[in-house]
Each structure stands twice: as structure tokens, then as C-alpha cells.
Design a protein around this motif. Structure first.
Motif, PDB file in Angstrom:
ATOM      1  N   LEU A 108       0.810  -1.225   0.000  1.00  0.00           N
ATOM      2  CA  LEU A 108       0.000   0.000   0.000  1.00  0.00           C
ATOM      3  C   LEU A 108       0.846   1.280   0.000  1.00  0.00           C
ATOM      4  CD1 LEU A 108      -2.769  -0.990   2.576  1.00  0.00           C
ATOM      5  CD2 LEU A 108      -2.988  -0.831   0.083  1.00  0.00           C
ATOM      6  N   MET A 109       2.118   1.153   0.262  1.00  0.00           N
ATOM      7  CA  MET A 109       3.017   2.291   0.416  1.00  0.00           C
ATOM      8  C   MET A 109       3.087   3.138  -0.859  1.00  0.00           C
ATOM      9  SD  MET A 109       6.786   1.589   1.906  1.00  0.00           S
ATOM     10  CE  MET A 109       6.452   0.770   3.428  1.00  0.00           C
ATOM     11  N   PRO A 110       3.214   4.469  -0.714  1.00  0.00           N
ATOM     12  CA  PRO A 110       3.388   5.317  -1.902  1.00  0.00           C
ATOM     13  C   PRO A 110       4.687   4.982  -2.635  1.00  0.00           C
ATOM     14  CG  PRO A 110       3.095   6.660   0.085  1.00  0.00           C
ATOM     15  CD  PRO A 110       3.184   5.248   0.516  1.00  0.00           C
ATOM     16  N   LYS A 111       4.695   5.258  -3.913  1.00  0.00           N
ATOM     17  CA  LYS A 111       5.827   4.912  -4.774  1.00  0.00           C
ATOM     18  C   LYS A 111       7.143   5.508  -4.262  1.00  0.00           C
ATOM     19  CE  LYS A 111       7.259   5.183  -9.595  1.00  0.00           C
ATOM     20  NZ  LYS A 111       6.934   5.681 -10.924  1.00  0.00           N
ATOM     21  N   GLY A 112       7.121   6.771  -3.865  1.00  0.00           N
ATOM     22  CA  GLY A 112       8.340   7.412  -3.386  1.00  0.00           C
ATOM     23  C   GLY A 112       8.896   6.749  -2.140  1.00  0.00           C
ATOM     24  N   MET A 113       8.014   6.381  -1.231  1.00  0.00           N
ATOM     25  CA  MET A 113       8.451   5.735  -0.003  1.00  0.00           C
ATOM     26  C   MET A 113       8.992   4.341  -0.298  1.00  0.00           C
ATOM     27  SD  MET A 113       6.525   5.455   3.619  1.00  0.00           S
ATOM     28  CE  MET A 113       7.080   7.073   4.103  1.00  0.00           C
ATOM     29  N   ARG A 114       8.408   3.676  -1.276  1.00  0.00           N
ATOM     30  CA  ARG A 114       8.883   2.344  -1.653  1.00  0.00           C
ATOM     31  C   ARG A 114      10.313   2.406  -2.173  1.00  0.00           C
ATOM     32  NH1 ARG A 114       4.720  -1.638  -3.064  1.00  0.00           N
ATOM     33  NH2 ARG A 114       6.092  -2.321  -4.732  1.00  0.00           N
TER      34      ARG A 114
ATOM     35  N   LYS B 243      13.476   0.635  -0.518  1.00  0.00           N
ATOM     36  CA  LYS B 243      14.276  -0.265  -1.343  1.00  0.00           C
ATOM     37  C   LYS B 243      15.767  -0.068  -1.061  1.00  0.00           C
ATOM     38  CE  LYS B 243      15.163  -1.144  -6.244  1.00  0.00           C
ATOM     39  NZ  LYS B 243      14.708  -0.843  -7.615  1.00  0.00           N
ATOM     40  N   ILE B 244      16.207   1.168  -1.013  1.00  0.00           N
ATOM     41  CA  ILE B 244      17.619   1.478  -0.739  1.00  0.00           C
ATOM     42  C   ILE B 244      17.993   0.994   0.659  1.00  0.00           C
ATOM     43  CG2 ILE B 244      19.281   3.364  -0.399  1.00  0.00           C
ATOM     44  CD1 ILE B 244      17.552   4.975  -2.458  1.00  0.00           C
ATOM     45  N   GLN B 245      17.150   1.300   1.626  1.00  0.00           N
ATOM     46  CA  GLN B 245      17.418   0.945   3.012  1.00  0.00           C
ATOM     47  C   GLN B 245      17.475  -0.567   3.200  1.00  0.00           C
ATOM     48  OE1 GLN B 245      14.430   2.559   5.588  1.00  0.00           O
ATOM     49  NE2 GLN B 245      15.397   1.823   7.452  1.00  0.00           N
ATOM     50  N   LEU B 246      16.524  -1.290   2.623  1.00  0.00           N
ATOM     51  CA  LEU B 246      16.463  -2.732   2.824  1.00  0.00           C
ATOM     52  C   LEU B 246      17.525  -3.476   2.031  1.00  0.00           C
ATOM     53  CD1 LEU B 246      12.618  -3.321   3.005  1.00  0.00           C
ATOM     54  CD2 LEU B 246      14.273  -3.167   4.879  1.00  0.00           C
ATOM     55  N   ALA B 247      17.932  -2.945   0.888  1.00  0.00           N
ATOM     56  CA  ALA B 247      19.015  -3.571   0.119  1.00  0.00           C
ATOM     57  C   ALA B 247      20.295  -3.604   0.954  1.00  0.00           C
ATOM     58  CB  ALA B 247      19.243  -2.825  -1.184  1.00  0.00           C
ATOM     59  N   LYS B 248      20.566  -2.519   1.693  1.00  0.00           N
ATOM     60  CA  LYS B 248      21.742  -2.477   2.580  1.00  0.00           C
ATOM     61  C   LYS B 248      21.618  -3.531   3.676  1.00  0.00           C
ATOM     62  CE  LYS B 248      22.597   2.475   2.066  1.00  0.00           C
ATOM     63  NZ  LYS B 248      22.527   3.785   2.764  1.00  0.00           N
ATOM     64  N   LYS B 249      20.413  -3.648   4.244  1.00  0.00           N
ATOM     65  CA  LYS B 249      20.208  -4.616   5.326  1.00  0.00           C
ATOM     66  C   LYS B 249      20.364  -6.052   4.822  1.00  0.00           C
ATOM     67  CE  LYS B 249      17.410  -1.883   8.404  1.00  0.00           C
ATOM     68  NZ  LYS B 249      16.876  -2.089   9.712  1.00  0.00           N
TER      69      LYS B 249
ATOM     70  N   ASP C 275      12.920 -12.856  -0.138  1.00  0.00           N
ATOM     71  CA  ASP C 275      12.321 -13.135  -1.454  1.00  0.00           C
ATOM     72  C   ASP C 275      11.164 -12.180  -1.744  1.00  0.00           C
ATOM     73  OD1 ASP C 275      14.123 -15.154  -1.917  1.00  0.00           O
ATOM     74  OD2 ASP C 275      12.744 -16.784  -1.374  1.00  0.00           O
ATOM     75  N   PHE C 276      10.326 -11.927  -0.732  1.00  0.00           N
ATOM     76  CA  PHE C 276       9.216 -10.994  -0.919  1.00  0.00           C
ATOM     77  C   PHE C 276       9.735  -9.596  -1.249  1.00  0.00           C
ATOM     78  CE2 PHE C 276       6.646  -7.600   0.937  1.00  0.00           C
ATOM     79  CZ  PHE C 276       5.510  -7.708   0.148  1.00  0.00           C
TER      80      PHE C 276
ATOM     81  N   LEU D 292       9.789  -5.046  -4.244  1.00  0.00           N
ATOM     82  CA  LEU D 292      10.476  -3.752  -4.381  1.00  0.00           C
ATOM     83  C   LEU D 292      11.523  -3.762  -5.494  1.00  0.00           C
ATOM     84  CD1 LEU D 292      10.973  -2.956  -0.583  1.00  0.00           C
ATOM     85  CD2 LEU D 292       9.240  -2.022  -2.115  1.00  0.00           C
ATOM     86  N   GLY D 293      11.800  -4.925  -6.044  1.00  0.00           N
ATOM     87  CA  GLY D 293      12.810  -4.999  -7.104  1.00  0.00           C
ATOM     88  C   GLY D 293      14.218  -4.827  -6.571  1.00  0.00           C
TER      89      GLY D 293
END
Length: 185
Positions: free
Chosen positions: A145-151, A155-161, A174-175, A180-181
Motif C-alpha cells: 500500500l506504500m506510496p511509490k516514493g516511499m517504496r 528499497k535502498i534501506q532494505l538492500a543495505k540490510k 524473497d518478498f 520492491l525490485g
């Protein structure tokens, strides 16, 4: 100058209206005029807390006041801007709102600025940090449901994690990669 009579005649025909008589209005219920929705008046010198939702350093350089600059060093940092400066930001650097780089927790301010549509289903800084602690179904629903900008920020934050192995659930990884690609290779 020659006048095109076909256009003039057509315009006159479309403007004609039926005259309303007393008989026509006698059997009808009166219509109620709706008042236009007015913006809540907020002084432009009102100080507004703005949270950096971008995963990194965020810099705002004012186009209203020469030499005025705000730097949020880290995600979650809070700085205060005048409402008038936020109006200038909205007019000249709209991406701060469209991409959810800053968070404003006051719905009246978002409405006044006319940017509330960019914050539908947006999460606060604290909610972003607690996102991965939620049950999988709730986390996945919030991300969808998140807005595109927040996604894109997430994406950047979770890729680091994921790269730093701070997320260890294969199902969650996997999700996040599919939704988020995220590319971690």
C-alpha cells in the motif's frame, strides 16, 4: 474581419436556456447550495517538524532565501522549517513531497500544502524501523500500500540490510526482492 456565421450561430444555440416558471418550481424540492471547502488558515511563520525519511543525507537548499540550507545527516533526523518555506519547497522542489523524502506528521499542514495525496499509506520514521518486526502478512500489506516514493526509499534501506545480512528470513528477503525490485548481487 470576416465572421464565421456557422460558429456564431452554434454558440448562440448552445447558450439558450429554458425560462423557469412558477409552475416548474412549485413541484420541486429546493436545492441546497453547498459551501466550498476552505483551507484551514495557518500562519506562514508556523514552525513545522520535518523528518528525513530518505535513507541517508538529505539537503534542502532554499530558493526563497539566499544562503538558507537545511541538512539532515541521517534518516530520522528532525529539523524545523517555517510553513512559508515548505510552500516554497512544494513550488520549486516538489520531489521532497512526491518521493516522501521528508515526513510531516500534521495532516492540517499536508492539506494546506496540497500534498496529502503523496502521504496516503505513508509510514512514519518509527513505523519504517518497526516494519520488519511485524508479522509477515502485515508487513507485506503495508509495503504493497506504500506510496511509490516511499517504496524507493525503503528499497535502498532494505538492500543495505540484506547485503549486511541483517535480514535473515528467506521468505522476507524473497518478498522484498520481488515486491520492491531489490537487487543484492
Amino acid at each position: 474581419m470576416p465572421v464565421n456565421t456557422e460558429k456564431t450561430t452554434a454558440a448562440k444555440k448552445s447558450v439558450t436556456r429554458k425560462a423557469v416558471t412558477k409552475e416548474d418550481t412549485a413541484n420541486k424540492t429546493p436545492t441546497i447550495k453547498e459551501e466550498p471547502i476552505r483551507k484551514k488558515q495557518i500562519p506562514l511563520d508556523t514552525m513545522v517538524a520535518c523528518t528525513n525519511l530518505f535513507p541517508g543525507t538529505l539537503i534542502y537548499i532554499s530558493r526563497k532565501q539566499n544562503g538558507y540550507e537545511i541538512t539532515w545527516e541521517n534518516q530520522g533526523d528532525v529539523d524545523y522549517l517555517e510553513l512559508g518555506e515548505l510552500v516554497s519547497m512544494r513550488n520549486s522542489q516538489r520531489a521532497f513531497f512526491e518521493k516522501n523524502w521528508i515526513g510531516i506528521d500534521d495532516d492540517d499542514i499536508l492539506e494546506y500544502l496540497g500534498v496529502s495525496k503523496f502521504y496516503n499509506h505513508a509510514l512514519t520514521y518509527d513505523e519504517l524501523n518497526e516494519l520488519l518486526d511485524l508479522p509477515f502478512s502485515e508487513m507485506s500489506e503495508k509495503i504493497k500500500l506504500m506510496p511509490k516514493g516511499m517504496r524507493s526509499n525503503l528499497k535502498i534501506q532494505l538492500a543495505k540490510k540484506i547485503r549486511n545480512k541483517e535480514i535473515d528470513s528467506i521468505r522476507t528477503i524473497d518478498f522484498l526482492k520481488s515486491e520492491l525490485g531489490i537487487i543484492t548481487d
